[in-house]
Design a protein around this motif. Sequence first.
Motif, mmCIF file in Angstrom:
data_model
loop_
_atom_site.group_PDB
_atom_site.id
_atom_site.type_symbol
_atom_site.label_atom_id
_atom_site.label_comp_id
_atom_site.label_asym_id
_atom_site.label_seq_id
_atom_site.Cartn_x
_atom_site.Cartn_y
_atom_site.Cartn_z
ATOM 1 N N GLY A 143 0.827 -1.197 0.000
ATOM 2 C CA GLY A 143 0.000 0.000 0.000
ATOM 3 C C GLY A 143 0.860 1.245 0.000
ATOM 4 O O GLY A 143 2.045 1.215 0.304
ATOM 5 N N GLY A 144 0.264 2.333 -0.349
ATOM 6 C CA GLY A 144 1.007 3.588 -0.376
ATOM 7 C C GLY A 144 1.400 3.947 -1.791
ATOM 8 O O GLY A 144 1.574 3.081 -2.643
ATOM 9 N N LYS A 145 1.534 5.217 -1.994
ATOM 10 C CA LYS A 145 1.826 5.719 -3.333
ATOM 11 C C LYS A 145 3.195 5.238 -3.818
ATOM 12 O O LYS A 145 4.166 5.306 -3.088
ATOM 13 N N TRP A 146 3.229 4.735 -5.030
ATOM 14 C CA TRP A 146 4.406 4.348 -5.801
ATOM 15 C C TRP A 146 4.934 2.945 -5.536
ATOM 16 O O TRP A 146 5.713 2.428 -6.343
ATOM 17 N N LYS A 147 4.566 2.291 -4.437
ATOM 18 C CA LYS A 147 5.148 0.972 -4.151
ATOM 19 C C LYS A 147 4.814 -0.052 -5.231
ATOM 20 O O LYS A 147 5.701 -0.770 -5.702
ATOM 21 N N MET A 148 3.551 -0.138 -5.609
ATOM 22 C CA MET A 148 3.168 -1.122 -6.630
ATOM 23 C C MET A 148 3.835 -0.802 -7.971
ATOM 24 O O MET A 148 4.246 -1.713 -8.690
ATOM 25 N N GLN A 149 3.946 0.478 -8.303
ATOM 26 C CA GLN A 149 4.588 0.849 -9.559
ATOM 27 C C GLN A 149 6.070 0.481 -9.548
ATOM 28 O O GLN A 149 6.606 0.012 -10.552
ATOM 29 N N ILE A 150 6.736 0.700 -8.433
ATOM 30 C CA ILE A 150 8.149 0.317 -8.321
ATOM 31 C C ILE A 150 8.292 -1.189 -8.505
ATOM 32 O O ILE A 150 9.149 -1.657 -9.267
ATOM 33 N N SER B 25 18.114 5.977 -11.035
ATOM 34 C CA SER B 25 17.719 6.940 -12.073
ATOM 35 C C SER B 25 16.752 6.317 -13.082
ATOM 36 O O SER B 25 15.862 7.000 -13.599
ATOM 37 N N GLU B 26 16.911 5.030 -13.356
ATOM 38 C CA GLU B 26 16.009 4.350 -14.282
ATOM 39 C C GLU B 26 14.614 4.216 -13.676
ATOM 40 O O GLU B 26 13.609 4.388 -14.376
ATOM 41 N N ILE B 27 14.568 3.895 -12.394
ATOM 42 C CA ILE B 27 13.270 3.789 -11.712
ATOM 43 C C ILE B 27 12.593 5.155 -11.706
ATOM 44 O O ILE B 27 11.402 5.271 -12.012
ATOM 45 N N LYS B 28 13.358 6.193 -11.361
ATOM 46 C CA LYS B 28 12.788 7.549 -11.311
ATOM 47 C C LYS B 28 12.244 7.953 -12.668
ATOM 48 O O LYS B 28 11.140 8.493 -12.770
ATOM 49 N N MET C 88 10.295 11.007 -2.137
ATOM 50 C CA MET C 88 9.276 9.958 -2.143
ATOM 51 C C MET C 88 9.864 8.642 -2.643
ATOM 52 O O MET C 88 9.671 7.591 -2.030
ATOM 53 N N LEU C 89 10.602 8.695 -3.751
ATOM 54 C CA LEU C 89 11.190 7.474 -4.304
ATOM 55 C C LEU C 89 12.191 6.874 -3.334
ATOM 56 O O LEU C 89 12.180 5.666 -3.078
ATOM 57 N N SER C 90 13.033 7.697 -2.775
ATOM 58 C CA SER C 90 14.019 7.220 -1.815
ATOM 59 C C SER C 90 13.352 6.541 -0.620
ATOM 60 O O SER C 90 13.749 5.451 -0.198
ATOM 61 N N ASN C 91 12.306 7.169 -0.091
ATOM 62 C CA ASN C 91 11.571 6.585 1.043
ATOM 63 C C ASN C 91 10.910 5.268 0.683
ATOM 64 O O ASN C 91 10.963 4.302 1.449
ATOM 65 N N ARG C 92 10.270 5.211 -0.485
ATOM 66 C CA ARG C 92 9.570 3.981 -0.881
ATOM 67 C C ARG C 92 10.565 2.842 -1.126
ATOM 68 O O ARG C 92 10.306 1.699 -0.762
ATOM 69 N N LEU C 93 11.702 3.146 -1.731
ATOM 70 C CA LEU C 93 12.714 2.106 -1.942
ATOM 71 C C LEU C 93 13.234 1.584 -0.607
ATOM 72 O O LEU C 93 13.392 0.366 -0.431
ATOM 73 N N LYS C 94 13.457 2.473 0.355
ATOM 74 C CA LYS C 94 13.903 2.051 1.685
ATOM 75 C C LYS C 94 12.854 1.178 2.365
ATOM 76 O O LYS C 94 13.181 0.170 3.006
ATOM 77 N N GLU C 95 11.574 1.550 2.234
ATOM 78 C CA GLU C 95 10.495 0.761 2.837
ATOM 79 C C GLU C 95 10.409 -0.624 2.195
ATOM 80 O O GLU C 95 10.279 -1.634 2.895
ATOM 81 N N LEU C 96 10.474 -0.671 0.869
ATOM 82 C CA LEU C 96 10.399 -1.960 0.171
ATOM 83 C C LEU C 96 11.591 -2.845 0.523
ATOM 84 O O LEU C 96 11.448 -4.061 0.669
ATOM 85 N N GLU C 97 12.753 -2.231 0.680
ATOM 86 C CA GLU C 97 13.938 -2.984 1.086
ATOM 87 C C GLU C 97 13.790 -3.475 2.521
ATOM 88 O O GLU C 97 14.055 -4.643 2.826
ATOM 89 N N SER C 98 13.337 -2.605 3.400
ATOM 90 C CA SER C 98 13.140 -2.964 4.812
ATOM 91 C C SER C 98 12.125 -4.092 4.970
ATOM 92 O O SER C 98 12.272 -4.953 5.837
ATOM 93 N N ASP C 99 11.104 -4.098 4.118
ATOM 94 C CA ASP C 99 10.074 -5.135 4.166
ATOM 95 C C ASP C 99 10.498 -6.420 3.459
ATOM 96 O O ASP C 99 9.752 -7.395 3.426
ATOM 97 N N GLY C 100 11.681 -6.407 2.871
ATOM 98 C CA GLY C 100 12.217 -7.611 2.240
ATOM 99 C C GLY C 100 11.678 -7.903 0.854
ATOM 100 O O GLY C 100 11.830 -9.018 0.363
#
Length: 112
Positions: A21-28, A41-44, A54-66
């Motif tokens: 959930g949350g903006k951008w996670k599914m798109q990433i 840069s390619e993801i952005k 926003m991108l930096s935060n979402r990538l950190k969250e997705l990484e933290s969640d495994g």
Amino acid sequence: MKAPYDEVDITPFNYAVSLIGGKWKMQILFWLWKHEIMRYSEIKKALGEVTHKMLSNRLKELESDGLIIRHEYPGVPPKVEYYLSEKGQSLMPVLQSICQWGHEHIEDNNIQ
């Protein structure tokens, strides 16, 4: 007498939604699924209007969640790549089902 919703265990659903959930996670996740390995840069660029923060935060969250793995290569500047973890890969059939549903219903609202 118990209400019907008392018998439903929503915990697994809430857990899954908390990860994606949350903006951008599914798109990433979608872009990493389609391209396997991507640099920041390619993801952005693929996402378009996402901000750096926003991108930096979402990538950190997705990484933290495994769900994704961040691999940093030594060097100046450091080269960083992102890709789906095994746990993230196991989520791809769900993404594929969502994509299929979208293909089947995109005409319903004339969205393109």
